[in-house]
Every structure is written in C-alpha cells, then in structure tokens.
Design an enzyme around this catalytic site. Sequence first.
Site, short mmCIF file in Angstrom:
data_model
loop_
_atom_site.label_atom_id
_atom_site.label_comp_id
_atom_site.label_asym_id
_atom_site.label_seq_id
_atom_site.Cartn_x
_atom_site.Cartn_y
_atom_site.Cartn_z
N GLN A 86 0.83 -0.99 -0.08
CA GLN A 86 -0.26 -0.06 -0.02
C GLN A 86 0.89 1.29 -0.02
O GLN A 86 0.22 2.34 -0.13
CB GLN A 86 -0.93 -0.23 1.07
CG GLN A 86 -1.84 -1.15 1.34
CD GLN A 86 -2.66 -1.20 2.69
OE1 GLN A 86 -3.84 -0.62 2.81
NE2 GLN A 86 -2.24 -1.76 3.70
N ASN A 87 2.01 0.86 0.02
CA ASN A 87 3.32 2.25 0.12
C ASN A 87 3.65 2.75 -1.10
O ASN A 87 3.49 1.95 -2.10
CB ASN A 87 4.27 1.76 1.01
CG ASN A 87 3.89 1.32 2.33
OD1 ASN A 87 3.04 1.69 3.02
ND2 ASN A 87 4.98 0.49 3.10
N VAL A 88 3.69 4.10 -1.29
CA VAL A 88 4.03 4.92 -2.39
C VAL A 88 5.56 4.91 -2.42
O VAL A 88 5.96 5.44 -3.49
CB VAL A 88 3.18 5.97 -2.63
CG1 VAL A 88 1.87 5.55 -2.84
CG2 VAL A 88 3.75 6.99 -1.45
N ASP A 89 6.28 4.55 -1.44
CA ASP A 89 7.71 4.59 -1.72
C ASP A 89 8.31 3.53 -2.45
O ASP A 89 7.52 2.59 -2.77
CB ASP A 89 8.69 4.60 -0.20
CG ASP A 89 7.96 3.42 0.55
OD1 ASP A 89 8.39 2.45 0.25
OD2 ASP A 89 7.43 3.67 1.55
N HIS A 104 -1.28 1.36 -4.55
CA HIS A 104 -1.84 2.80 -4.25
C HIS A 104 -0.74 3.92 -5.20
O HIS A 104 -0.99 5.12 -4.91
CB HIS A 104 -1.80 3.14 -2.84
CG HIS A 104 -2.67 2.68 -2.10
ND1 HIS A 104 -2.58 2.84 -0.67
CD2 HIS A 104 -4.04 2.15 -2.54
CE1 HIS A 104 -3.97 2.11 -0.12
NE2 HIS A 104 -4.54 1.87 -1.26
N GLY A 170 2.83 -4.58 8.85
CA GLY A 170 2.93 -3.09 9.13
C GLY A 170 1.52 -2.55 8.85
O GLY A 170 1.50 -1.31 8.26
N THR A 171 0.48 -3.52 8.71
CA THR A 171 -0.87 -2.74 8.74
C THR A 171 -1.61 -3.72 9.43
O THR A 171 -1.39 -4.77 9.86
CB THR A 171 -1.29 -3.08 7.42
OG1 THR A 171 -3.06 -2.86 7.44
CG2 THR A 171 -1.38 -4.36 6.93
N SER A 172 -2.49 -3.19 10.37
CA SER A 172 -3.64 -3.93 11.25
C SER A 172 -4.67 -4.62 10.64
O SER A 172 -5.55 -5.27 11.60
CB SER A 172 -3.90 -2.91 12.36
OG SER A 172 -4.63 -1.76 11.82
#
Length: 227
Positions: A86-89, A104, A170-172
Amino acid sequence: MKHIVVITGAGISAESGIQTYRGEDGLWRETDYNEVASLTGWRKDREKVLTYWNAQRRIMAAAQPNAAHYALSQLEECYLVSIITQNVDNLHERAGSSQVLHIHGELMKSRSSVNPKLVYQHGDRDINIGDKCEKGSQLRPDVVWFGEPVPLFSQAQKIVHSADIMLVVGTSLEVYPAAYLVEKRMRGVPMYIVDPNADPEAHDAVVVNEPATQGVVTLVEQLLEQA
C-alpha cells in the site's frame, strides 16, 4: 518453489522514518487529505497539491530500506515472492525485492493528469506547474488519491489467490483494501501478521505483535529454514 505473498502497509516504512498517514501522529491528522490527495483538491489548487507531494517525495528519497525490507528480499533465495504494498515509496525495490505491486501508486513516477496510462519514471525530482506529458497535459504524481479507483486491485486479488503462504506486515488490517485482500486467499493457506497493533483474535492467522524490523526478521529466518 512455494509462492509467498506479502502485503505491506505504512508500518514497515515508518521504521525507515516515513510518516504514516492514519496513525496517531499520521499525516492526515496534520493535513486535510481533501486538499492535497483528491481530485477536488487538484482542481482547486494544483500548486498546493504538487508542493505537498514534492515534499513527500524528497522525504521518501532520503529514507533507507530497513531490516524488514531486506529480510523480505532474502525470501527470494528459496521462494517465489510477490509483494503487494500500500506504500508509495520504493524501499522494497531498493532492498532488492523483484516483484512489487504498488496498489496505491508510486511517488517516484509521474503521470498525465488526463490519461492515466501515460506514466513516466520521475525519480526524486519535483513536479512543477508547466511540466507536461507528451500529449500536453500537466503531470501529477502517480499515486491513487481519495475517491479514485485502485486500478491494480484485480491483479492483486489474483496474486493473493495463488499464494501458498501469506505474510501481512505493517498494517493492522482495519483499512480497505488490505482487509479485503486477505480474505481472497485460498482456504488452508497459512497467514502471518506482523504488526504491533494487530488483533490476535480478528483473523485466522499467526499474529506477531512486534515492529516489522523485529518480527519480520525472525519470521523470515524461520521460513528460510523450512524451505
């Protein structure tokens, strides 16, 4: 080779110094996302939107992959590994992971504000007013804003459906789309969740309530021993 599918969220990048969006000190508590991460905001004030994302791009470019990113890349020694983030880095890629799907979008890319298929490698450079695509439209960050469809979501579902093992890092799993994706795994596929805030009772999974740099490293060592 068994197929490991990894879903990662903001928590893994937070340990590299990239601020989360929804956490207690998240970006959306400081800034109204309607102003900087929506088509409404874009139409209202393009310069404000570009200034915001240019600053985020510089932060992400300066960040370095952490132990969790490197550990996940090591899984490729013994497994077929697909990372859905989900990260854009681009920290997964910089750590050596070869199959990364950014649902994303990717902040190090730009795209046409009219034709979403016109995407360009942009690197850490700013996008400024007047920077245009080959068709003459203003460039914008290649990220999915609020209210926009997630174009790679169907591809992500197919990847999850082919998993032999799933990792969530890294996500709940309280926010769409990650919460929905995990339900698409085949019955009987084991799942591990590494997140300090994950609810051990919420999912049929082994839950490790540790930061990614601790929990992922230990879990990857175990998976490599089992391969």
